[in-house]
Design a protein around this motif. Structure first.
Motif, PDB file in Angstrom:
ATOM      1  N   CYS A 179       0.837  -1.202   0.000  1.00 62.84           N
ATOM      2  CA  CYS A 179       0.000   0.000   0.000  1.00 62.84           C
ATOM      3  C   CYS A 179       0.868   1.247   0.000  1.00 62.84           C
ATOM      4  CB  CYS A 179      -0.939  -0.013   1.205  1.00 62.84           C
ATOM      5  SG  CYS A 179      -2.298  -1.175   1.056  1.00 62.84           S
ATOM      6  N   ASP A 180       1.431   1.566  -1.122  1.00 66.75           N
ATOM      7  CA  ASP A 180       2.177   2.807  -1.296  1.00 66.75           C
ATOM      8  C   ASP A 180       1.174   3.959  -1.267  1.00 66.75           C
ATOM      9  OD1 ASP A 180       3.655   4.991  -2.259  1.00 66.75           O
ATOM     10  OD2 ASP A 180       4.974   3.686  -3.408  1.00 66.75           O
ATOM     11  N   PRO A 181       1.440   5.013  -0.489  1.00 67.21           N
ATOM     12  CA  PRO A 181       0.459   6.102  -0.355  1.00 67.21           C
ATOM     13  C   PRO A 181      -0.003   6.706  -1.678  1.00 67.21           C
ATOM     14  CG  PRO A 181       2.196   6.338   1.283  1.00 67.21           C
ATOM     15  CD  PRO A 181       2.609   5.207   0.395  1.00 67.21           C
ATOM     16  N   TYR A 182       0.902   6.895  -2.636  1.00 65.57           N
ATOM     17  CA  TYR A 182       0.510   7.552  -3.889  1.00 65.57           C
ATOM     18  C   TYR A 182      -0.465   6.728  -4.725  1.00 65.57           C
ATOM     19  CZ  TYR A 182       3.131  11.926  -3.914  1.00 65.57           C
ATOM     20  OH  TYR A 182       3.557  13.209  -3.663  1.00 65.57           O
ATOM     21  N   PRO A 183      -0.204   5.443  -4.985  1.00 67.24           N
ATOM     22  CA  PRO A 183      -1.201   4.650  -5.717  1.00 67.24           C
ATOM     23  C   PRO A 183      -2.544   4.569  -4.997  1.00 67.24           C
ATOM     24  CG  PRO A 183       0.905   3.530  -5.745  1.00 67.24           C
ATOM     25  CD  PRO A 183       1.046   4.684  -4.797  1.00 67.24           C
ATOM     26  N   ASP A 196      -2.222  16.073  -0.968  1.00 68.71           N
ATOM     27  CA  ASP A 196      -1.098  16.500  -1.804  1.00 68.71           C
ATOM     28  C   ASP A 196      -0.420  17.741  -1.212  1.00 68.71           C
ATOM     29  OD1 ASP A 196      -1.141  14.547  -3.806  1.00 68.71           O
ATOM     30  OD2 ASP A 196      -2.754  15.562  -4.878  1.00 68.71           O
ATOM     31  N   LEU A 197      -1.226  18.642  -0.654  1.00 68.59           N
ATOM     32  CA  LEU A 197      -0.668  19.854  -0.041  1.00 68.59           C
ATOM     33  C   LEU A 197       0.224  19.498   1.143  1.00 68.59           C
ATOM     34  CD1 LEU A 197      -0.639  22.970   0.035  1.00 68.59           C
ATOM     35  CD2 LEU A 197      -2.614  22.852   1.577  1.00 68.59           C
ATOM     36  N   MET A 198      -0.216  18.547   1.966  1.00 70.16           N
ATOM     37  CA  MET A 198       0.573  18.123   3.119  1.00 70.16           C
ATOM     38  C   MET A 198       1.867  17.432   2.694  1.00 70.16           C
ATOM     39  SD  MET A 198      -0.736  19.151   5.954  1.00 70.16           S
ATOM     40  CE  MET A 198      -1.123  20.651   5.032  1.00 70.16           C
ATOM     41  N   VAL A 199       1.800  16.694   1.576  1.00 68.06           N
ATOM     42  CA  VAL A 199       3.010  16.050   1.054  1.00 68.06           C
ATOM     43  C   VAL A 199       4.043  17.112   0.676  1.00 68.06           C
ATOM     44  CG1 VAL A 199       3.966  14.715  -0.875  1.00 68.06           C
ATOM     45  CG2 VAL A 199       1.882  13.944   0.266  1.00 68.06           C
ATOM     46  N   SER A 263       0.402  13.159  -6.617  1.00 70.40           N
ATOM     47  CA  SER A 263       0.118  11.729  -6.683  1.00 70.40           C
ATOM     48  C   SER A 263      -0.440  11.313  -8.033  1.00 70.40           C
ATOM     49  CB  SER A 263      -0.879  11.344  -5.577  1.00 70.40           C
ATOM     50  OG  SER A 263      -2.080  12.081  -5.716  1.00 70.40           O
ATOM     51  N   SER A 264      -1.079  12.238  -8.750  1.00 68.48           N
ATOM     52  CA  SER A 264      -1.691  11.911 -10.039  1.00 68.48           C
ATOM     53  C   SER A 264      -0.659  11.564 -11.100  1.00 68.48           C
ATOM     54  CB  SER A 264      -2.544  13.085 -10.528  1.00 68.48           C
ATOM     55  OG  SER A 264      -1.757  14.264 -10.614  1.00 68.48           O
ATOM     56  N   SER A 265       0.606  11.976 -10.891  1.00 69.81           N
ATOM     57  CA  SER A 265       1.650  11.708 -11.886  1.00 69.81           C
ATOM     58  C   SER A 265       2.415  10.421 -11.613  1.00 69.81           C
ATOM     59  CB  SER A 265       2.635  12.888 -11.931  1.00 69.81           C
ATOM     60  OG  SER A 265       3.299  13.034 -10.690  1.00 69.81           O
ATOM     61  N   TYR A 266       1.980   9.646 -10.602  1.00 75.09           N
ATOM     62  CA  TYR A 266       2.659   8.395 -10.251  1.00 75.09           C
ATOM     63  C   TYR A 266       2.575   7.420 -11.422  1.00 75.09           C
ATOM     64  CZ  TYR A 266       4.299   4.675  -7.177  1.00 75.09           C
ATOM     65  OH  TYR A 266       5.034   3.667  -6.589  1.00 75.09           O
ATOM     66  N   SER A 267       3.702   6.774 -11.782  1.00 74.13           N
ATOM     67  CA  SER A 267       3.756   5.897 -12.957  1.00 74.13           C
ATOM     68  C   SER A 267       4.506   4.613 -12.644  1.00 74.13           C
ATOM     69  CB  SER A 267       4.435   6.625 -14.120  1.00 74.13           C
ATOM     70  OG  SER A 267       5.785   6.913 -13.790  1.00 74.13           O
ATOM     71  N   LEU A 268       4.649   3.756 -13.661  1.00 73.47           N
ATOM     72  CA  LEU A 268       5.355   2.484 -13.509  1.00 73.47           C
ATOM     73  C   LEU A 268       6.822   2.696 -13.162  1.00 73.47           C
ATOM     74  CD1 LEU A 268       5.318  -0.611 -13.751  1.00 73.47           C
ATOM     75  CD2 LEU A 268       5.796  -0.346 -16.192  1.00 73.47           C
ATOM     76  N   GLN A 269       7.442   3.746 -13.745  1.00 74.69           N
ATOM     77  CA  GLN A 269       8.841   4.038 -13.430  1.00 74.69           C
ATOM     78  C   GLN A 269       9.012   4.357 -11.947  1.00 74.69           C
ATOM     79  OE1 GLN A 269       7.177   5.273 -16.036  1.00 74.69           O
ATOM     80  NE2 GLN A 269       8.260   4.275 -17.730  1.00 74.69           N
ATOM     81  N   ASP A 270       8.021   5.007 -11.372  1.00 74.26           N
ATOM     82  CA  ASP A 270       8.072   5.312  -9.942  1.00 74.26           C
ATOM     83  C   ASP A 270       7.979   4.041  -9.108  1.00 74.26           C
ATOM     84  OD1 ASP A 270       8.192   8.120 -10.315  1.00 74.26           O
ATOM     85  OD2 ASP A 270       6.045   8.137 -10.727  1.00 74.26           O
ATOM     86  N   THR A 271       7.236   3.046  -9.600  1.00 70.21           N
ATOM     87  CA  THR A 271       7.131   1.767  -8.897  1.00 70.21           C
ATOM     88  C   THR A 271       8.494   1.099  -8.809  1.00 70.21           C
ATOM     89  OG1 THR A 271       4.879   1.479  -9.742  1.00 70.21           O
ATOM     90  CG2 THR A 271       5.982  -0.474  -8.878  1.00 70.21           C
ATOM     91  N   VAL A 272       9.249   1.139  -9.919  1.00 64.83           N
ATOM     92  CA  VAL A 272      10.597   0.565  -9.932  1.00 64.83           C
ATOM     93  C   VAL A 272      11.494   1.305  -8.939  1.00 64.83           C
ATOM     94  CG1 VAL A 272      12.639   0.138 -11.347  1.00 64.83           C
ATOM     95  CG2 VAL A 272      10.354  -0.184 -12.334  1.00 64.83           C
ATOM     96  N   ALA A 273      11.403   2.639  -8.921  1.00 66.48           N
ATOM     97  CA  ALA A 273      12.205   3.435  -7.980  1.00 66.48           C
ATOM     98  C   ALA A 273      11.832   3.109  -6.543  1.00 66.48           C
ATOM     99  CB  ALA A 273      12.013   4.932  -8.253  1.00 66.48           C
ATOM    100  N   THR A 274      10.535   2.869  -6.299  1.00 73.12           N
ATOM    101  CA  THR A 274      10.083   2.513  -4.953  1.00 73.12           C
ATOM    102  C   THR A 274      10.681   1.191  -4.505  1.00 73.12           C
ATOM    103  OG1 THR A 274       7.984   3.639  -5.406  1.00 73.12           O
ATOM    104  CG2 THR A 274       8.051   2.203  -3.489  1.00 73.12           C
ATOM    105  N   VAL A 275      10.783   0.237  -5.423  1.00 69.98           N
ATOM    106  CA  VAL A 275      11.395  -1.058  -5.102  1.00 69.98           C
ATOM    107  C   VAL A 275      12.840  -0.869  -4.670  1.00 69.98           C
ATOM    108  CG1 VAL A 275      12.114  -3.283  -6.064  1.00 69.98           C
ATOM    109  CG2 VAL A 275       9.859  -2.370  -6.617  1.00 69.98           C
ATOM    110  N   ILE A 276      13.538   0.093  -5.277  1.00 66.81           N
ATOM    111  CA  ILE A 276      14.946   0.321  -4.948  1.00 66.81           C
ATOM    112  C   ILE A 276      15.108   0.714  -3.487  1.00 66.81           C
ATOM    113  CG2 ILE A 276      16.935   1.829  -5.370  1.00 66.81           C
ATOM    114  CD1 ILE A 276      16.125   1.914  -8.299  1.00 66.81           C
ATOM    115  N   PHE A 277      14.306   1.692  -3.005  1.00 66.76           N
ATOM    116  CA  PHE A 277      14.531   2.125  -1.619  1.00 66.76           C
ATOM    117  C   PHE A 277      13.746   1.323  -0.594  1.00 66.76           C
ATOM    118  CE2 PHE A 277      11.293   5.269  -3.076  1.00 66.76           C
ATOM    119  CZ  PHE A 277      10.312   5.065  -2.124  1.00 66.76           C
TER     120      PHE A 277
END
Length: 307
Positions: A179-183, A196-199, A263-277
């Motif tokens: 459950c990543d917050p952005y998706p 989004d403002l709080m982020v 959060s609306s710009s979250y994409s598949l590339q971001d998923t890969v980056a999330t796996v890294i950290f």
């Protein structure tokens, strides 16, 4: 809205990183292997620091805390994904999802705060070596860790409470393995402007404060190192920072582009980056710190020989 859209969902579906079953098998094997190595490696780091009196210093105190956080960080996301794969399920309850978001935010921020504290420790060790013992007192070290836990937990609580107030309607498929917050925000049928403002505001401050401390610490470190007369002194000073800089680059390099935009710009590339950290960074931390550190290698060798 229709009747279906007004029905509140009670669970989310974690679709994983790939929609193909054969690829999911490979991902499961990789995640299981990496999780085992992550837990084992970080536990060894903690055990080595605890058992070796020579490692009872501020630097290794912070490193032991970082290893503890990395174990918790990995345990928040990976086990649920592994269990779901083994039982043939993709579901996670609404309550479990919100809890996962809370602990995910807590531990990811705690990683950043500990890395900043470690950068400050290196700054004191290199720029003020004669005053190191006085400046890095045990009471101060404990205080820095405790205040980091307080700030990160309060920040996680804020974002989780803001998430709980949102309404989730008919769409509950999350294109991720946790459950990543952005998706999750993208699935809400409520207005996510406040989230989004709080982020960008609170989240930005929580993110940029430790990052700025790291940058400022290394500006002072490098300016001091360049003044050293001998090449040997420069190499010795930089060698103590090499491991930390590697971890900082890997961690912040992946996280910087994912959460510092809507959060609306979250994409598949971001998923890969999330796996890294979330998966790779906790895995490589023990190797980076142990393979580049003579004292740590000696302590680990003693533990292995005892076994």
């Amino acid at each position: 809205m229709g009747g279906d859209n007004e029905t509140m969902i009670e669970e989310f579906l974690l679709l994983g990183l790939s929609g193909k079953s054969e690829q999911e098998e490979v991902v499961f094997g990789l995640f299981l292997g990496m999780y085992i190595v992550t837990i084992s490696g970080n536990l060894l780091i903690i055990l080595a620091i605890s058992c070796d009196p020579h490692l009872h210093t501020p630097m290794y105190f912070f490193l032991a805390n970082l290893s503890t956080v990395d174990i918790c960080f990995s345990s928040v996301t990976i086990p649920k994904a592994l269990v779901n794969h083994m039982v043939g399920s993709k579901s996670i309850s609404y309550t479990e999802c919100m809890a996962q978001i809370y602990f995910f935010i807590t531990f990811i921020n705690m990683d950043g705060f500990l890395l900043s504290v470690m950068a400050y420790d290196r700054y004191v060790a290199i720029c003020h070596p004669l005053h190191y013992t006085m400046m890095m007192r045990p009471r101060l070290c404990v205080f820095l860790v405790v205040i980091s836990w307080v700030i990160t937990n309060l920040h996680a609580l804020l974002h989780t409470l803001l998430m709980v107030r949102l309404t989730f309607c008919s769409h509950n498929a999350v294109h991720h393995f946790f459950c990543d917050p952005y998706p999750i925000l993208k699935l809400s049928c409520s207005d996510t402007f406040i989230n989004d403002l709080m982020v960008f505001t609170v989240g930005g401050v929580i993110f940029l404060t430790p990052f700025s401390c790291i940058v400022i610490s290394y500006v002072y470190i490098f300016s001091n190192v360049l003044k050293m007369p001998s090449t040997r002194g420069i190499k010795k000073a930089l060698s103590t920072c090499g491991s930390h800089l590697t971890v900082v680059s890997l961690f912040y390099g992946a996280i910087l582009g994912v959460y510092m935009r809507p959060s609306s710009s979250y994409s598949l590339q971001d998923t890969v980056a999330t796996v890294i950290f979330t998966v790779v960074t906790p895995l490589v931390n023990p190797f980076i710190y142990s393979l580049r550190n003579r004292d740590m290698k000696g302590a680990l060798r003693k533990i292995i020989l005892r076994c």
